[in-house]
Design a protein around this motif. Structure first.
Motif, PDB file in Angstrom:
ATOM      1  N   TYR A  96      -5.789   2.056   2.265  1.00  0.00           N
ATOM      2  CA  TYR A  96      -5.869   3.441   1.803  1.00  0.00           C
ATOM      3  C   TYR A  96      -5.531   4.420   2.937  1.00  0.00           C
ATOM      4  O   TYR A  96      -4.885   5.451   2.703  1.00  0.00           O
ATOM      5  CB  TYR A  96      -7.254   3.742   1.245  1.00  0.00           C
ATOM      6  N   LEU A  97      -5.937   4.090   4.156  1.00  0.00           N
ATOM      7  CA  LEU A  97      -5.559   4.910   5.309  1.00  0.00           C
ATOM      8  C   LEU A  97      -4.044   4.890   5.502  1.00  0.00           C
ATOM      9  O   LEU A  97      -3.431   5.909   5.851  1.00  0.00           O
ATOM     10  CB  LEU A  97      -6.255   4.420   6.578  1.00  0.00           C
ATOM     11  N   TYR A  98      -3.440   3.733   5.273  1.00  0.00           N
ATOM     12  CA  TYR A  98      -1.979   3.613   5.368  1.00  0.00           C
ATOM     13  C   TYR A  98      -1.316   4.486   4.302  1.00  0.00           C
ATOM     14  O   TYR A  98      -0.344   5.204   4.577  1.00  0.00           O
ATOM     15  CB  TYR A  98      -1.592   2.145   5.204  1.00  0.00           C
ATOM     16  N   LEU A  99      -1.855   4.452   3.079  1.00  0.00           N
ATOM     17  CA  LEU A  99      -1.346   5.307   2.009  1.00  0.00           C
ATOM     18  C   LEU A  99      -1.524   6.779   2.362  1.00  0.00           C
ATOM     19  O   LEU A  99      -0.629   7.606   2.139  1.00  0.00           O
ATOM     20  CB  LEU A  99      -2.089   4.994   0.705  1.00  0.00           C
ATOM     21  N   ALA A 100      -2.684   7.105   2.947  1.00  0.00           N
ATOM     22  CA  ALA A 100      -2.959   8.490   3.342  1.00  0.00           C
ATOM     23  C   ALA A 100      -1.954   8.979   4.383  1.00  0.00           C
ATOM     24  O   ALA A 100      -1.590  10.163   4.395  1.00  0.00           O
ATOM     25  CB  ALA A 100      -4.382   8.611   3.877  1.00  0.00           C
ATOM     26  N   LEU A 101      -1.506   8.078   5.252  1.00  0.00           N
ATOM     27  CA  LEU A 101      -0.490   8.452   6.245  1.00  0.00           C
ATOM     28  C   LEU A 101       0.800   8.888   5.551  1.00  0.00           C
ATOM     29  O   LEU A 101       1.416   9.893   5.923  1.00  0.00           O
ATOM     30  CB  LEU A 101      -0.216   7.273   7.181  1.00  0.00           C
ATOM     31  N   GLY A 102       1.209   8.135   4.536  1.00  0.00           N
ATOM     32  CA  GLY A 102       2.401   8.510   3.780  1.00  0.00           C
ATOM     33  C   GLY A 102       2.236   9.868   3.110  1.00  0.00           C
ATOM     34  O   GLY A 102       3.143  10.707   3.149  1.00  0.00           O
ATOM     35  N   ALA A 103       1.061  10.095   2.517  1.00  0.00           N
ATOM     36  CA  ALA A 103       0.800  11.378   1.860  1.00  0.00           C
ATOM     37  C   ALA A 103       0.774  12.515   2.875  1.00  0.00           C
ATOM     38  O   ALA A 103       1.247  13.623   2.599  1.00  0.00           O
ATOM     39  CB  ALA A 103      -0.522  11.315   1.102  1.00  0.00           C
TER      40      ALA A 103
END
Length: 463
Positions: free
Chosen positions: A98-105
């Motif tokens: 989820y942190l990785y996804l948050a980086l994209g966002a």
């Protein structure tokens, strides 16, 4: 083109995010992960908080390396994160992905608003950002409606659909025109040093920091729409009357957004907030347009707090829908005025800087909201916690290795009840609705603080 890209990004984001809380905490036999409410609070609170903190850095990265290039990287991270998300089942694994996804966002978030700002003039900015916010709400409304169609088949499909929607933006990126931006000869290290220097410069403005902290209270209360309400509805609210209504008059909705036991999906109910905004934002905006921003915020925060508190007081789905409507009215009156007010109070030569740091209350609001929806909800309102307490209180022995749903059914059988009767027994015994008071106090505290903040500013003006 930037606004169309925003539409698909928000479609993909809300398509999974509205379902995320129940995915993390639901029973394994319906595709959930059975994490605790506290673990859910950490993932959603800290992870989403970091998402809103990072744009101060990622915005500088985009200015340095180009919007189109950074958007491409953001979409790669987004797509791969959505594809990988279903592979992780543990708290640590889900938190990291989820942190990785948050980086994209976070890479994506500052670029589109900056593109709209750079592509419009003082005459066209209002309509430009009006289209931008319309796209946000259209994505927020239709995203969950699409992904919910596949939730009962598999949560994995939800993430794959979000990945596919984001992937459309790779095609749209071919038609995206890079807006003009100032080229800088600064090194990346110097750019980052300036970012953190600016943070301290903004934090030196005491009145602005106080305002941001007050608004953090609003975002803490607001985020319960995503963090707490879907879980509360799934655990406690009887939506069978809505199911029967749709079954008779609009069977498409009961067939596609209903459950096997004659209930409506919790996320379908919470999604009414986005529908209300699409229908009534123009009307509400026209009413509060001439109000002072602080007055509009106070009214909006108050109505929001009352609405969100009311959503957590009942098992009646009609009452819940009315409460969400009240909440939405407050949201429409108060939320847009935050950005407007920051733009007004910022020194003329620092408007861009101040607007860039309006993320601070959103960051804090997510972190605080995670704690409220996590530890506090688990202690005051969590059905899974209460049924285990009741089993212990009655001296029953039920296998802890069962899934949540199996455990609940076994407990109901052992107590000579059906599952609905056990839910009602837990409701009356443990009073899970009491969490409404926590939400209301947070909202009222923000309103009262904003009132005294306004009085203080007026006293300074009169001196």
């Amino acid at each position: 083109m930037a606004n169309i890209i925003e539409l698909f990004e928000r479609f993909a984001w809300y398509g999974f995010f509205m379902l995320f809380a129940n995915y993390l905490t639901s029973s394994i036999d319906v595709g959930g992960l059975e994490l605790s409410q506290a673990q859910k609070g950490i993932i959603m609170g800290v992870g989403t908080g970091i998402l809103y903190f990072l744009p101060v850095i990622t915005g500088s990265i985009a200015d340095r390396f180009g919007y189109k290039r950074v958007l491409f990287i953001a979409f790669i991270i987004y797509t791969s994160a959505f594809i990988l998300m279903p592979l992780f089942k543990s708290f640590t694994g889900v938190f990291l992905i989820y942190l990785y996804l948050a980086l994209g966002a976070a890479l994506f978030k500052p670029i589109i608003s900056a593109t709209v700002a750079k592509s419009t003039t003082s005459e066209t900015a209002s309509i430009g950002f009006g289209i931008f916010y319309m796209m946000v709400n259209l994505g927020a409304f239709f995203g969950p409606l699409v992904t919910l169609l596949f939730k009962n088949s598999s949560y994995t499909l939800v993430y794959y659909i979000s990945a596919g929607i984001i992937a459309i933006n790779f095609i749209l990126l071919l038609f995206y025109k890079e807006p003009e931006r100032e080229e800088s000869n600064e090194s990346f290290g110097d750019s980052m040093k300036k970012v953190f220097t600016n943070i301290f410069e903004v934090l030196a403005d005491g009145k602005f920091v106080v305002f941001l902290l007050i608004v953090a209270g609003f975002w803490t209360m607001y985020n319960q729409l995503f963090f707490t309400l879907p879980v509360f509805i799934m655990q406690w609210v009887d939506t069978s009357s809505m199911y029967l209504f749709f079954q008779e008059y609009a069977p498409f909705f009961s067939e596609n957004y209903g459950t096997a036991n004659g209930q409506m999906e919790a996320e379908f109910i919470t999604n009414f907030d986005a529908m209300y905004i699409i229908l009534f934002q123009v009307i509400v905006s026209s009413i509060v347009m001439k109000w002072r921003p602080l007055r509009s915020m106070m009214a909006g925060f108050l109505v929001c707090a009352i609405g969100m508190a009311l959503t957590l007081t009942t098992q009646n789905v009609v009452f819940t829908l009315v409460a969400i409507y009240i909440f939405a009215i407050g949201e429409m009156a108060g939320s847009p005025k935050i950005t407007e007010y920051i733009g007004r109070i910022a020194p003329a030569e620092k408007k861009a800087l101040y607007m860039g740091y309006s993320f601070i209350p959103v960051f804090l609001g997510n972190v605080f909201a995670g704690f409220i929806s996590g530890n506090v909800y688990q202690w005051m309102s969590d059905k899974t916690t209460f049924v285990k307490q009741e089993v212990a209180a009655q001296g029953l022995n039920i296998d802890e290795s069962l899934t949540q749903n199996e455990y609940f059914e076994q407990a109901a059988s052992a107590m000579n009840m059906n599952t609905n009767e056990l839910t009602n027994h837990l409701w009356s015994t443990y009073n899970p609705a009491s969490i409404w008071s926590v939400i209301l106090v947070i909202g009222l505290a923000a309103v009262v603080a904003l009132f005294f903040y306004d009085k203080y500013l007026k006293s300074l003006e009169n001196k």
